[in-house]
Design a protein around this motif. Structure first.
Motif, PDB file in Angstrom:
ATOM      1  N   SER A   1       0.865  -1.070   0.110  1.00  0.00           N
ATOM      2  CA  SER A   1      -0.311   0.035  -0.018  1.00  0.00           C
ATOM      3  C   SER A   1       1.085   1.247   0.083  1.00  0.00           C
ATOM      4  O   SER A   1       2.015   1.215   0.325  1.00  0.00           O
ATOM      5  CB  SER A   1      -0.871  -0.155   1.191  1.00  0.00           C
ATOM      6  N   LEU A   2       0.443   2.403  -0.638  1.00  0.00           N
ATOM      7  CA  LEU A   2       1.047   3.346  -0.460  1.00  0.00           C
ATOM      8  C   LEU A   2       1.556   4.134   0.879  1.00  0.00           C
ATOM      9  O   LEU A   2       2.456   4.463   1.162  1.00  0.00           O
ATOM     10  CB  LEU A   2       0.519   4.525  -1.364  1.00  0.00           C
ATOM     11  N   SER A   3       0.304   4.126   1.749  1.00  0.00           N
ATOM     12  CA  SER A   3       0.549   4.731   3.054  1.00  0.00           C
ATOM     13  C   SER A   3       1.438   3.938   3.925  1.00  0.00           C
ATOM     14  O   SER A   3       2.285   4.362   4.653  1.00  0.00           O
ATOM     15  CB  SER A   3      -0.590   4.525   3.758  1.00  0.00           C
ATOM     16  N   GLN A   4       2.062   2.561   3.381  1.00  0.00           N
ATOM     17  CA  GLN A   4       3.241   2.080   4.213  1.00  0.00           C
ATOM     18  C   GLN A   4       4.740   2.731   3.908  1.00  0.00           C
ATOM     19  O   GLN A   4       5.425   2.379   4.831  1.00  0.00           O
ATOM     20  CB  GLN A   4       3.204   0.552   3.905  1.00  0.00           C
ATOM     21  N   PHE A   5       4.312   3.550   3.026  1.00  0.00           N
ATOM     22  CA  PHE A   5       5.878   4.497   2.705  1.00  0.00           C
ATOM     23  C   PHE A   5       5.818   5.893   3.161  1.00  0.00           C
ATOM     24  O   PHE A   5       6.667   6.509   2.724  1.00  0.00           O
ATOM     25  CB  PHE A   5       6.295   4.157   1.211  1.00  0.00           C
ATOM     26  N   GLU A   6       4.959   6.131   4.041  1.00  0.00           N
ATOM     27  CA  GLU A   6       4.946   7.435   4.604  1.00  0.00           C
ATOM     28  C   GLU A   6       6.218   7.810   4.948  1.00  0.00           C
ATOM     29  O   GLU A   6       6.842   7.095   5.863  1.00  0.00           O
ATOM     30  CB  GLU A   6       3.904   7.715   5.537  1.00  0.00           C
ATOM     31  N   GLY A   7       6.678   9.025   4.796  1.00  0.00           N
ATOM     32  CA  GLY A   7       7.843   9.479   5.146  1.00  0.00           C
ATOM     33  C   GLY A   7       8.992   9.399   4.068  1.00  0.00           C
ATOM     34  O   GLY A   7      10.145   9.478   4.368  1.00  0.00           O
ATOM     35  N   LYS A   8       8.634   8.504   3.149  1.00  0.00           N
ATOM     36  CA  LYS A   8       9.585   8.304   2.105  1.00  0.00           C
ATOM     37  C   LYS A   8       9.207   8.680   0.590  1.00  0.00           C
ATOM     38  O   LYS A   8       7.899   9.030   0.594  1.00  0.00           O
ATOM     39  CB  LYS A   8       9.914   6.598   1.853  1.00  0.00           C
ATOM     40  N   ALA A   9       9.789   9.070  -0.225  1.00  0.00           N
ATOM     41  CA  ALA A   9       9.379   9.664  -1.666  1.00  0.00           C
ATOM     42  C   ALA A   9       9.118   8.258  -2.410  1.00  0.00           C
ATOM     43  O   ALA A   9       9.717   7.118  -1.959  1.00  0.00           O
ATOM     44  CB  ALA A   9      10.527  10.496  -2.277  1.00  0.00           C
ATOM     45  N   VAL A  10       8.205   8.467  -3.243  1.00  0.00           N
ATOM     46  CA  VAL A  10       7.897   7.123  -4.039  1.00  0.00           C
ATOM     47  C   VAL A  10       7.958   7.326  -5.332  1.00  0.00           C
ATOM     48  O   VAL A  10       7.385   8.428  -5.850  1.00  0.00           O
ATOM     49  CB  VAL A  10       6.429   6.697  -3.541  1.00  0.00           C
ATOM     50  N   VAL A  11       8.378   6.713  -6.229  1.00  0.00           N
ATOM     51  CA  VAL A  11       8.423   6.646  -7.744  1.00  0.00           C
ATOM     52  C   VAL A  11       7.282   5.544  -8.019  1.00  0.00           C
ATOM     53  O   VAL A  11       7.740   4.408  -7.494  1.00  0.00           O
ATOM     54  CB  VAL A  11       9.811   6.412  -8.282  1.00  0.00           C
ATOM     55  N   LEU A  12       6.461   5.912  -8.805  1.00  0.00           N
ATOM     56  CA  LEU A  12       5.106   4.933  -9.104  1.00  0.00           C
ATOM     57  C   LEU A  12       5.380   4.984 -10.477  1.00  0.00           C
ATOM     58  O   LEU A  12       5.002   5.844 -11.060  1.00  0.00           O
ATOM     59  CB  LEU A  12       3.949   5.365  -8.575  1.00  0.00           C
ATOM     60  N   PHE A  13       5.738   3.825 -11.317  1.00  0.00           N
ATOM     61  CA  PHE A  13       5.620   3.883 -12.709  1.00  0.00           C
ATOM     62  C   PHE A  13       4.722   2.829 -13.184  1.00  0.00           C
ATOM     63  O   PHE A  13       4.792   1.782 -12.680  1.00  0.00           O
ATOM     64  CB  PHE A  13       7.226   3.624 -13.260  1.00  0.00           C
ATOM     65  N   PHE A  14       3.717   3.313 -13.931  1.00  0.00           N
ATOM     66  CA  PHE A  14       2.540   2.455 -14.559  1.00  0.00           C
ATOM     67  C   PHE A  14       3.339   2.127 -15.801  1.00  0.00           C
ATOM     68  O   PHE A  14       3.703   2.799 -16.956  1.00  0.00           O
ATOM     69  CB  PHE A  14       1.452   3.158 -14.655  1.00  0.00           C
ATOM     70  N   TYR A  15       3.027   0.749 -16.158  1.00  0.00           N
ATOM     71  CA  TYR A  15       3.480   0.002 -17.517  1.00  0.00           C
ATOM     72  C   TYR A  15       2.487  -0.713 -18.014  1.00  0.00           C
ATOM     73  O   TYR A  15       1.848  -1.500 -17.448  1.00  0.00           O
ATOM     74  CB  TYR A  15       5.082  -0.285 -17.544  1.00  0.00           C
ATOM     75  N   PRO A  16       2.473  -0.920 -19.332  1.00  0.00           N
ATOM     76  CA  PRO A  16       1.375  -1.777 -19.885  1.00  0.00           C
ATOM     77  C   PRO A  16       1.556  -3.298 -19.865  1.00  0.00           C
ATOM     78  O   PRO A  16       0.536  -3.760 -19.625  1.00  0.00           O
ATOM     79  CB  PRO A  16       1.627  -1.429 -21.535  1.00  0.00           C
ATOM     80  N   LYS A  17       2.368  -3.848 -19.838  1.00  0.00           N
ATOM     81  CA  LYS A  17       2.827  -5.363 -19.852  1.00  0.00           C
ATOM     82  C   LYS A  17       4.039  -5.832 -19.488  1.00  0.00           C
ATOM     83  O   LYS A  17       4.948  -5.455 -20.161  1.00  0.00           O
ATOM     84  CB  LYS A  17       2.385  -5.842 -21.265  1.00  0.00           C
ATOM     85  N   ASP A  18       3.918  -6.863 -18.781  1.00  0.00           N
ATOM     86  CA  ASP A  18       5.198  -7.496 -18.394  1.00  0.00           C
ATOM     87  C   ASP A  18       5.921  -8.232 -19.654  1.00  0.00           C
ATOM     88  O   ASP A  18       5.394  -8.593 -20.304  1.00  0.00           O
ATOM     89  CB  ASP A  18       4.982  -8.858 -17.317  1.00  0.00           C
ATOM     90  N   ASP A  19       7.336  -8.166 -19.356  1.00  0.00           N
ATOM     91  CA  ASP A  19       8.054  -8.962 -20.537  1.00  0.00           C
ATOM     92  C   ASP A  19       7.750  -8.525 -22.069  1.00  0.00           C
ATOM     93  O   ASP A  19       8.222  -9.320 -23.059  1.00  0.00           O
ATOM     94  CB  ASP A  19       7.845 -10.429 -20.316  1.00  0.00           C
ATOM     95  N   THR A  20       7.550  -7.059 -22.106  1.00  0.00           N
ATOM     96  CA  THR A  20       7.501  -6.594 -23.604  1.00  0.00           C
ATOM     97  C   THR A  20       8.623  -5.725 -23.590  1.00  0.00           C
ATOM     98  O   THR A  20       9.322  -5.528 -22.595  1.00  0.00           O
ATOM     99  CB  THR A  20       6.112  -5.878 -23.905  1.00  0.00           C
TER     100      THR A  20
END
Length: 155
Positions: free
Chosen positions: A24-43
């Motif tokens: 969950s995002l909330s478990q990383f409170e106090g840290k910066a987070v890079v969230l990268f969304f990508y279409p499909k594994d192994d392409t």
């Protein structure tokens, strides 16, 4: 749904991850987070992007930043992808696409004249309070992980 913008609070999520367990995002409170969304594994593009973030993971960690990749692929698919390419970034599965929709990255796309729904490759940088600091829409993979790392260092 309204587009998320810089300064907005990032929507939290609680989703299954590669290797078992949940993230969950909330478990990383106090840290910066890079969230990268990508279409499909192994392409091609998704593999190159995930490898690039993995190669820089120690530098992100040194900057007190967590890197999370998300796609609509299953945890089983993520596990294969991680093993095949020796990835170390967290990979989260959103098969229901609720988080992908909340972040506005589940979009109508077109290829060869046909339209379909899919993930628009997008990266969000969240500050330590969970606010959106920067958004990279329609990401071009080459050099992207380095650009994100430079933005993290500038936080």
């Amino acid at each position: 749904m309204a587009e998320l913008g810089v300064g907005a609070h990032a929507p939290d999520f609680d989703l299954p991850r590669d290797g078992g367990g949940r993230v969950s995002l909330s478990q990383f409170e106090g840290k910066a987070v890079v969230l990268f969304f990508y279409p499909k594994d192994d392409t091609t593009g998704c593999t190159a992007e995930s490898i690039a973030f993995t190669q820089l993971e120690q530098e992100f960690a040194a900057a007190d930043t967590v890197v999370i990749g998300m796609s609509p692929d299953s945890v089983k698919s993520h596990d294969k992808f991680v093993r095949k390419h020796n990835l170390s970034v967290l990979l989260v599965s959103d098969e229901e696409k609720t988080t992908l929709e909340a972040y506005g990255v589940w979009k109508e796309k077109s290829m060869y004249g046909r339209t379909y729904m899919g993930v628009e490759r997008t990266t969000f940088l969240l500050d330590k309070e969970g606010r959106i600091e920067k958004i990279w829409p329609k990401v071009k993979v080459a050099g992207h992980a380095e650009d994100v790392l430079n933005a993290v260092r500038a936080l």
